[in-house]
Design a protein around this motif. Structure first.
Motif, PDB file in Angstrom:
ATOM      1  N   ARG A 687      20.940 -53.097 -18.852  1.00 38.25           N
ATOM      2  CA  ARG A 687      20.753 -54.315 -19.638  1.00 38.25           C
ATOM      3  C   ARG A 687      19.254 -54.556 -19.799  1.00 38.25           C
ATOM      4  O   ARG A 687      18.442 -54.057 -19.004  1.00 38.25           O
ATOM      5  CB  ARG A 687      21.424 -55.519 -18.989  1.00 38.25           C
ATOM      6  CG  ARG A 687      20.933 -55.874 -17.602  1.00 38.25           C
ATOM      7  CD  ARG A 687      21.714 -57.056 -17.061  1.00 38.25           C
ATOM      8  NE  ARG A 687      21.250 -57.479 -15.760  1.00 38.25           N
ATOM      9  CZ  ARG A 687      21.679 -56.973 -14.617  1.00 38.25           C
ATOM     10  NH1 ARG A 687      22.600 -56.010 -14.633  1.00 38.25           N
ATOM     11  NH2 ARG A 687      21.216 -57.412 -13.460  1.00 38.25           N
ATOM     12  N   GLN A 719      17.677 -49.481 -25.422  1.00 42.27           N
ATOM     13  CA  GLN A 719      17.665 -48.535 -26.528  1.00 42.27           C
ATOM     14  C   GLN A 719      16.849 -47.291 -26.167  1.00 42.27           C
ATOM     15  O   GLN A 719      17.261 -46.157 -26.434  1.00 42.27           O
ATOM     16  CB  GLN A 719      17.085 -49.211 -27.779  1.00 42.27           C
ATOM     17  CG  GLN A 719      17.372 -48.494 -29.082  1.00 42.27           C
ATOM     18  CD  GLN A 719      18.844 -48.510 -29.435  1.00 42.27           C
ATOM     19  OE1 GLN A 719      19.579 -49.364 -28.990  1.00 42.27           O
ATOM     20  NE2 GLN A 719      19.267 -47.539 -30.219  1.00 42.27           N
ATOM     21  N   ARG A 749      27.285 -48.352 -25.585  1.00 44.17           N
ATOM     22  CA  ARG A 749      26.361 -49.297 -24.956  1.00 44.17           C
ATOM     23  C   ARG A 749      25.144 -49.588 -25.807  1.00 44.17           C
ATOM     24  O   ARG A 749      24.309 -50.392 -25.415  1.00 44.17           O
ATOM     25  CB  ARG A 749      25.907 -48.739 -23.603  1.00 44.17           C
ATOM     26  CG  ARG A 749      26.976 -48.790 -22.531  1.00 44.17           C
ATOM     27  CD  ARG A 749      27.218 -50.208 -22.088  1.00 44.17           C
ATOM     28  NE  ARG A 749      26.038 -50.759 -21.433  1.00 44.17           N
ATOM     29  CZ  ARG A 749      25.800 -52.040 -21.260  1.00 44.17           C
ATOM     30  NH1 ARG A 749      26.647 -52.927 -21.733  1.00 44.17           N
ATOM     31  NH2 ARG A 749      24.709 -52.461 -20.645  1.00 44.17           N
ATOM     32  N   ASN A 750      25.013 -48.933 -26.982  1.00 38.01           N
ATOM     33  CA  ASN A 750      23.884 -49.233 -27.858  1.00 38.01           C
ATOM     34  C   ASN A 750      23.972 -50.662 -28.351  1.00 38.01           C
ATOM     35  O   ASN A 750      25.036 -51.287 -28.361  1.00 38.01           O
ATOM     36  CB  ASN A 750      23.858 -48.270 -29.043  1.00 38.01           C
ATOM     37  CG  ASN A 750      23.022 -47.035 -28.769  1.00 38.01           C
ATOM     38  OD1 ASN A 750      21.833 -47.007 -29.008  1.00 38.01           O
ATOM     39  ND2 ASN A 750      23.674 -46.011 -28.218  1.00 38.01           N
ATOM     40  N   ASP A 751      22.853 -51.189 -28.767  1.00 36.78           N
ATOM     41  CA  ASP A 751      22.807 -52.545 -29.294  1.00 36.78           C
ATOM     42  C   ASP A 751      22.262 -52.514 -30.730  1.00 36.78           C
ATOM     43  O   ASP A 751      21.064 -52.296 -30.933  1.00 36.78           O
ATOM     44  CB  ASP A 751      21.911 -53.429 -28.419  1.00 36.78           C
ATOM     45  CG  ASP A 751      21.997 -54.903 -28.812  1.00 36.78           C
ATOM     46  OD1 ASP A 751      22.955 -55.257 -29.525  1.00 36.78           O
ATOM     47  OD2 ASP A 751      21.099 -55.674 -28.424  1.00 36.78           O
ATOM     48  N   PRO A 752      23.136 -52.657 -31.758  1.00 40.65           N
ATOM     49  CA  PRO A 752      24.583 -52.861 -31.646  1.00 40.65           C
ATOM     50  C   PRO A 752      25.295 -51.567 -31.317  1.00 40.65           C
ATOM     51  O   PRO A 752      24.751 -50.473 -31.513  1.00 40.65           O
ATOM     52  CB  PRO A 752      24.950 -53.364 -33.040  1.00 40.65           C
ATOM     53  CG  PRO A 752      23.934 -52.737 -33.928  1.00 40.65           C
ATOM     54  CD  PRO A 752      22.649 -52.674 -33.145  1.00 40.65           C
TER      55      PRO A 752
END
Length: 1212
Positions: A687, A719, A749-752
């Motif tokens: 995170r 990232q 788990r990438n954002d987004p």
């Protein structure tokens, strides 16, 4: 796991001559001991001087002395003689020797109660007497047989009081039956409370109560067995039993627990010697911790100090006296090997190999005699030697073969050898050990503690003397290296940058380090040392306080301050809650003690509760430092294993290094970890947060910054790390199911989350299973097909577990693959009645319409419009409705639809949207662009844009009459909208009505324009008939407003002064807090309100006949002050807003001129004076506000109109 050692000894010798000591007593109040010799001489030491008193003239000592007790209240000694005489002796007075009386049958035993109020005596006739020493009255007298028919035939009786004095016990020995019976008696009634079973014994039984009062110990002696001790409860039931370490036929002379109830001392008479044994019980096992042997001629005796734990007085009949203080020391050495003394055995347990709770052990070393002290040394040849000092004044050695580790020694008992002719060193002579002298040093003060040198390959040792000074012993030479402020019997040494540092604990519980007291209520400590190749060793001090708090702090030359606030914890004696800090944690059980810490990469702290078992804890602070040490050496496997085992946030692996360095080391991380499931677990925990600065900030705050790796963590940490891990897995890991799972986790788990890309991989996997390969990505398909074991369902379940199931379903729909969407829905526990009809409905649609419906569901409206446009012109109306529902698509629709009619329809719909949003000009322009002039005219008219209306009317070629009628309607609309000036222009330009225009300009207060129009159109009569009356009426109205404003300003100002004074008085009363200076708040409020007449701004309290009742209901003074302050600010705001506004000032200037023009100079002067007065009054009020300490925004408050250039004289 602890051993009992001698901390201090003080020797003295009494001058007895040929006499022998026959009795002794201790005065705990003055800390002195009395000794009585068989010659009738009483000896004692007081104020560093020795005293003696002869009692021979008053007492006949031929009969023998039974016992001697010190009575605190009388400050005297009471001596019981076998003849029955009871003698009272006051040591301070040589003449104060009194025979109290004599008991028939003699005295067998006597003992004073702990509070000194009663003296229990057993006579030779079997009677027990309880007497008060104050007046020697007999409180109770009863038979020891308790009305039994048996005759009293005992030759010896022992007495022992419980610590609270509520009960006492007797041990009656019957020589004929060779047994002893223990009975418990009540103090208040003298009745028998309980009786224990008879103990077979050939000698009288010694008894003693434990300080807690729950146990009674009684000894038994037999001719063919070693003596034993039986433990009874108060109700007479047997609780425990153990056999003493002594030859057969030995007898126990006395038993006694120390004041803490932890150690029992036992005096045993053997053939040829006497011995004092110290026994300790833990985990239901009795350990012999110390044994001191004396010759039988010396006839040794001992007694514990009544108040000081582990302090004993030992004396011999020859007059040798020794005051000894014992102490517990850890049985665990620096090498984490525990050597627990248990009589002649040493219980050996290497804690780094196994944690075996005593009395169990890993292996055992047995010596011929009980062990008093023990040591361990490890040689370079792989042998470990155990050296022991035995109670028979010999030394024993045993060799443990540890070259292949400790595994070969498990459950093995090694027999130790006696060192012959000991003089300092030792060698193996074949039949045993012999010695040779290496070095011999003499100390000028007693030795209290010793520690091995922490320097590698060093033969040094550090010795601490009883004054706290520390000496370095090397090659037979002593060199001072430091000093504690007081003696610290518990000492450890560690290395810090090549220097040796010392930590010591004194007997008062003060923990010392570098002339600083770390803790004032410490009960034990240990050092945890972590050393790595990449960084210096880190030493942590682990200590426990009496509040049962475990503290962990780092020690070193640069990361320790003399008084860190989170470390100093002067005990208050109360059990405080544990702080929310990983370096300070609550110990789960009261009284648990620290046994050892496992150094290196191990982070265990071994503790031993009071019941004796071992418990291992893993403090978070030590775990974090172990992870940091592993990362310093780039040992990722050890770091992640340690963090996972102890549930540490795996973000520390990234945060300790920083995302940039970790990204560079990502391939090494993947290779070292080995299992991709660990990589997946790290990915799942990532995170965008630096846990070193949040979760573990307090834990790591005391570390030295130069030893810490705390790089900044950016907002895109996840990232960066995910991209590095993805690249490492794809490039350095062969194809396998775990590799695919890991990549799916990284994508999720990438954002987004890159769910569509993950689903594409699953789609390729499914196509490979079904043999439906596509030509779009054949290489990827071949790679996934080679995995073999992994199926699409497993990968899909893994993805659904990682991400939100609804998001995965939407992403599957976004791929327009209904079969894949059905798989996701079935594995995400969706109701088939819900999703199957929906998917079936989509499947029945044309492809473009299906994509359109899916895009609408996913709110991808632009894509939906493109798919709908590709469906054909028949769907144009639906596309237009779609655009109208989503106005942001109008521009896109114009670029997609190129037909003239289609564009016109879109523009018309866009104009309607602008009209609904009341963007009238945009709507009119849009309508004009698509030639909808009537709608454009209506849009201009709705927005009040009269110029646009008349312009479009001209484009529509309307007739003059139609334009005139339209202008009349516009005139009415503008006037209704409050725009009279624009209405006047329409009336004059399009309707040619001068009077109507003049009236509208008067309404707009445009006086100069009114005069201009009147004379422009040659109608001066309008000035007299319309303009003049209107100007006079306006001026009179303004004069009235200004006069009323002056009155209001005065009232508001008066109210402000009253409220301000009241608030100041309230604040002064609150500060002074003097109840006698109360004033009548109600009267003040009413008076100020009546004075100002502006009660609309106050809620003052009304005075009535029930003022006392109202005072009880009124708010507190501070609440009143706050309310008054709010009212005060409201008044200031109102006064500020009453200033002449710029629009009013602009209206006054032309009005004054028009009044002069129509010959109404008096009214003009009156208006000017009224305005000036109002302005001056308002300005004066604002100055009064500022004088009372209220800050006012002058830019908004004082809008002063400069009248100098428009004074009446200048106007004329």
């Amino acid at each position: 796991m602890k051993n009992l050692e001698v901390l201090r000894e003080r020797h003295s010798r009494l001058e007895l001559g040929d006499e022998r000591i026959v009795a002794a007593a201790i005065d705990s109040g003055h800390d002195r001991a009395f000794f009585l010799s068989n010659g009738g001489n009483l000896h004692w030491e007081e104020e560093l001087s020795r005293h003696s008193l002869s009692l021979g003239s008053a007492i006949e000592f031929d009969a023998g002395v039974v016992g001697m007790e010190f009575l605190l209240e009388l400050e005297a000694l009471v001596i019981g003689m076998e003849s029955g005489d009871l003698v009272l002796v006051e040591p301070r007075s040589s003449s104060a020797i009194e025979v109290i009386g004599s008991l028939q049958g003699g005295i067998l035993s006597l003992a004073a109660s702990p509070d000194g109020e009663l003296l229990a005596i057993v006579s030779g006739l079997g009677q027990i007497l309880l007497m008060t020493p104050a007046n020697w009255d007999t409180v109770h007298e009863f038979s020891i047989k308790n009305n039994d028919r048996q005759e009293f035939s005992s030759s010896a009786v022992e007495l022992s009081w419980r610590a609270d004095g509520k009960y006492f016990a007797t041990s009656e020995y019957n020589a004929q039956e060779s047994s002893s019976v223990v009975k418990i008696w009540e103090r208040e009634t003298g009745k028998l409370h309980s009786s224990c079973e008879a103990l077979p014994s050939t000698h009288r039984s010694s008894i003693c109560w434990s300080p807690g009062g729950a146990r009674i110990a009684a000894s038994t002696s037999k001719a063919d067995q070693a003596p034993s001790v039986t433990i009874f409860e108060r109700n007479g039931l047997k609780k425990d039993y153990f056999q003493a370490t002594a030859p057969a036929g030995a007898r126990v002379e006395s038993l006694q627990w120390d004041s803490s109830g932890e150690v029992m001392k036992m005096v045993v008479r053997c053939d040829g010697w006497d011995t004092i044994q110290f026994w300790y019980c833990s985990n239901y096992h009795w350990y012999l911790k110390q044994e001191w042997r004396y010759t039988s001629k010396e006839t040794v005796s001992t007694v514990w100090h009544p108040e000081k734990p582990l302090s004993a007085m030992v004396w011999t009949a020859l007059g040798n006296v020794k005051a000894t203080t014992l102490g517990w020391k850890s049985a665990v050495l620096e090498s984490s090997v525990a050597l627990v003394i248990d009589g002649p055995s040493v219980l050996v347990t290497p804690l780094a190999v196994c944690i075996t709770p005593p009395p169990l052990c890993f292996s055992k070393v047995r010596f011929p005699a009980p062990v008093n002290t023990v040591a361990l040394t490890s040689g370079s040849s792989g042998f470990t030697t155990v050296a022991a000092s035995l109670s028979d004044q010999t030394f024993g050695l045993a060799v443990l073969a540890t070259s292949d580790g400790w595994n070969d020694l498990e459950d093995v008992e090694v027999v130790g050898s006696i060192l012959q002719n000991f003089d300092g060193g030792a060698t193996d002579s074949g039949e045993g050990w012999t010695s040779r002298s290496l070095s011999l040093v003499y100390l000028d003060k007693p030795l209290i503690a010793a520690a091995r040198s922490p320097l590698t390959e060093s033969s040094q040792a550090f010795l601490q003397l009883n004054d706290g000074s520390i000496l370095n012993h090397c090659a037979g030479e002593l060199t001072p290296v430091g000093k504690f402020p007081v003696a610290c019997p518990w000492m450890q040494a560690f290395e810090d940058k090549g220097q040796v540092q010392f930590v010591g604990l004194d007997e008062r519980g003060q923990l010392h380090f570098r002339n600083s007291i770390i803790s004032s209520d410490c009960t034990g400590f240990a050092l945890h040392i972590t050393s790595t190749k990449a960084r210096p060793s880190v030493v942590h001090l682990v200590y426990k306080t009496r509040q049962d708090l475990l503290h962990i702090i780092p020690l070193g030359s640069s990361n320790f301050t003399s008084s860190p606030p989170e470390v100093l914890d002067v005990g208050s004696g109360k059990r405080q809650p544990a702080p929310k800090d990983f370096n300070i944690q609550r110990v789960w059980e009261r009284g648990a003690r620290i046994v050892a810490t496992l150094g290196g990469s191990d982070v265990a702290v071994i503790m031993q509760p009071s019941r004796g078992n071992l418990e291992t804890i893993y403090p978070r602070g030590l775990i974090l430092h172990a992870v940091e040490a592993a990362l310093a050496e780039k040992d990722f496997a050890e770091a992640i294993t340690c963090a996972r085992r102890h549930r540490i946030d795996l973000n520390v692996i990234v945060d300790f290094l920083g995302e940039k360095e970790f990204s560079c080391l990502a391939p090494d991380f993947v290779k070292q970890v080995g299992k991709l499931s660990l990589v997946t677990e790290l990915v799942s925990c990532l995170r965008n947060e630096n846990v070193l600065e949040t979760t573990y900030k307090k834990t790591l705050s005391t570390l030295n910054p130069e030893n810490r790796m705390v790089p900044a963590v950016s907002s895109n940490k996840m990232q960066v790390v995910l991209e590095a891990l993805r690249s490492a897995v794809e490039n350095h890991v062969t194809d396998s199911p775990s590799r695919e799972m890991c990549l799916l986790a990284i994508l999720a788990r990438n954002d987004p989350p890159l769910l569509e890309e993950a689903l594409k991989r699953i789609k390729l996997l499914r196509e490979g299973e079904l043999g439906l390969g596509t030509s779009d990505d054949e290489e990827a398909l071949e790679a996934i097909e080679s995995q073999g074991k992994l199926v699409a369902e497993s990968a899909l379940k893994h993805l659904i577990w990682l991400a939100d199931a609804d998001a995965v379903f939407d992403a599957a729909l976004g791929l327009y693959d209904l079969h894949l969407a059905a798989m996701v829905a079935s594995h995400s526990q969706r109701d088939p009645k819900e999703f199957l009809p929906f998917l079936q409905e989509l499947e029945d649609m044309p492809p473009s319409i299906m994509c359109y419906k899916i895009d609408c569901k996913l709110k991808r409206y632009a894509s939906a419009l493109r798919h709908l446009s590709s469906a054909g012109e028949t769907y144009f109306n639906e596309a237009l409705d779609h655009v109208q529902s989503h106005p942001e698509l109008f521009s896109l629709a114009l670029s997609i639809f190129t037909g003239e009619s289609q564009r016109s329809s879109i523009m018309e719909a866009w104009g309607g949207y602008f009209l609904s949003q009341e963007r009238f000009e945009d709507a009119a322009i849009t309508f004009r662009s698509c030639s909808q002039l009537h709608k454009a005219l209506a849009a201009y008219r709705a927005g009040g844009h009269w110029q646009g209306v008349l312009m479009v009317a001209g484009q529509l070629s309307m007739t003059p009459d139609e334009i005139t009628n339209l202008a009349l309607e516009l005139r009415e609309e503008l006037q209704a909208m409050g725009r009279p000036k624009e209405a006047a222009r329409v009336a004059l330009d399009y309707c040619k009505d001068v009077k109507d225009a003049v009236g509208l300009l008067i309404e707009a207060r445009d006086w100069m324009e009114v005069l201009r129009l009147c004379y422009l159109h040659a109608q001066p009569d309008i000035v007299d008939t319309i303009v003049q009356p209107a100007a006079v009426e306006c001026a009179n109205g303004l004069v009235g407003q200004f006069q009323e404003g002056v009155e209001k300003v005065g009232k508001y100002c008066a109210r402000f002064v009253a409220v301000h004074q009241r608030r100041v008085l309230l604040e002064a009363k609150i500060k002074s807090d003097q109840g006698e200076d109360r004033f009548d708040d109600e009267t003040t409020s009413e008076a100020s309100s009546n004075l100002s007449g502006m009660s609309v701004y106050t809620r003052g309290y009304v005075v009535s006949g029930l003022q006392e009742q109202q005072r009880q209901e009124e708010p507190e003074p501070d609440a009143k002050a706050k309310f008054e302050q709010g009212e005060e600010l409201a008044l200031v705001e109102h006064l500020k807003n009453m200033a002449i506004s710029p629009p009013l000032a602009d209206e006054l200037r032309p009005l004054l001129q028009i009044l002069v023009f129509v010959k109404r100079e008096n009214l003009s002067c009156k208006l000017q004076q009224a305005a000036s007065k109002f302005q001056a009054t308002q300005a004066e009020a604002m100055r009064a506000v500022e004088e009372n300490g209220i800050t006012v925004d002058k830019t908004a408050a004082n809008r002063v109109v400069n009248w100098s250039y428009q004074a009446l004289e200048r106007v004329l």
